[in-house]
Motif scaffolding. Structure first.
Motif, mmCIF file in Angstrom:
data_model
loop_
_atom_site.group_PDB
_atom_site.id
_atom_site.type_symbol
_atom_site.label_atom_id
_atom_site.label_comp_id
_atom_site.label_asym_id
_atom_site.label_seq_id
_atom_site.Cartn_x
_atom_site.Cartn_y
_atom_site.Cartn_z
ATOM 1 N N LEU A 66 -38.047 94.451 0.829
ATOM 2 C CA LEU A 66 -37.841 95.984 0.986
ATOM 3 C C LEU A 66 -36.149 96.199 0.338
ATOM 4 O O LEU A 66 -36.754 96.947 -0.228
ATOM 5 N N GLY A 120 -47.202 93.067 4.821
ATOM 6 C CA GLY A 120 -47.074 94.062 4.390
ATOM 7 C C GLY A 120 -47.701 94.707 6.001
ATOM 8 O O GLY A 120 -47.574 95.164 7.217
ATOM 9 N N SER A 124 -47.094 96.092 9.635
ATOM 10 C CA SER A 124 -46.914 96.984 10.392
ATOM 11 C C SER A 124 -48.023 97.780 11.301
ATOM 12 O O SER A 124 -48.362 98.588 12.234
ATOM 13 N N ALA A 133 -48.800 101.148 3.083
ATOM 14 C CA ALA A 133 -47.961 100.336 2.959
ATOM 15 C C ALA A 133 -48.342 99.471 1.876
ATOM 16 O O ALA A 133 -47.605 98.966 0.782
ATOM 17 N N PRO A 136 -44.613 100.163 -1.577
ATOM 18 C CA PRO A 136 -43.621 101.344 -0.177
ATOM 19 C C PRO A 136 -42.613 101.835 -1.107
ATOM 20 O O PRO A 136 -42.426 101.677 -2.490
ATOM 21 N N GLN A 137 -41.937 103.169 -0.504
ATOM 22 C CA GLN A 137 -40.712 103.737 -1.726
ATOM 23 C C GLN A 137 -39.813 102.952 -2.468
ATOM 24 O O GLN A 137 -39.907 103.014 -3.369
#
Length: 206
Positions: A66, A120, A124, A133, A136-137
């Motif tokens: 990330l 991922g 989490s 997820a 993701p951003q």
């Protein structure tokens, strides 16, 4: 600074130290040699302290990935903005070159981003987290930069589709070049040809 603020700052610093150290170890030896035990020894923390921040190695690799996508988005944004006043095809070509340069500069980081199973959902926790997820951003931010470069040359076609095709093609070029399956001296010519093919007039059928 309140005790809580100090504690949160220290937690953030420890987390970043873990990620930075993992990246350094991977760059030196590869991800196969990064273990939670060796990482704890390197940063002089006990493994229980490390596990307070990350569930396992997969969670660390996921966090590194990330970070990488965030850095990639920044590199693509800088290339796009720098050529914002240029011809749209030239601007897209600059973003393409920035993508391949990023992949070539940090191959181990790029491997974590797009080749390894970054754990991922497992990192989490449950199916609901897995759905959230899935994209993701930081990944969305990188894709948004590609799409913003694609939109001016989409010629009425679906810019999201072109973004996905270009991303797939750039990844393929980066991977094949890294594996010495392609001649490195023709990288820019390949990118220019790819941009021309994918953004030119749509092929006629029938």
């Amino acid at each position: 600074m309140t005790p809580r603020e100090r504690r949160l700052r220290e937690q953030g610093q420890r987390r970043q130290l873990i990620l930075s150290s993992a990246r350094e170890m991977a760059e030196a030896e590869g991800w196969d040699f990064v273990t939670t035990r060796r990482l704890a020894e390197r940063i002089e923390y006990s493994q229980p302290v490390l596990y307070q921040h990350f569930k396992n190695k997969d969670a660390i690799v996921h966090a590194v990935a990330l970070e990488g996508f965030g850095e990639l988005a920044g590199a693509l944004h800088a290339a796009r903005v720098r050529h914002a006043e240029a011809d749209p095809l030239e601007a897209l070509d600059a973003v393409a070159r920035a993508y391949l340069a990023f992949a070539a500069k940090g191959p181990v980081l790029y491997q974590a981003m797009l080749t390894l199973d970054a754990g991922g959902a497992a990192a989490s926790g449950g199916a609901a987290d897995a759905e959230q997820a899935a994209t993701p951003q930081p990944v969305l931010d990188a894709l948004a930069e590609i799409r913003l470069a694609v939109e001016p040359v989409a010629r009425g076609r679906d810019p999201e589709l072109l973004t996905e095709v270009l991303w797939s093609a750039w990844h393929g070029l980066a991977t094949l070049t890294r594996g010495r399956r392609l001649r490195p001296d023709l990288t820019e010519e390949r990118l220019t040809a790819l941009t021309a093919v994918l953004t030119g007039p749509a092929a006629q059928v029938g």
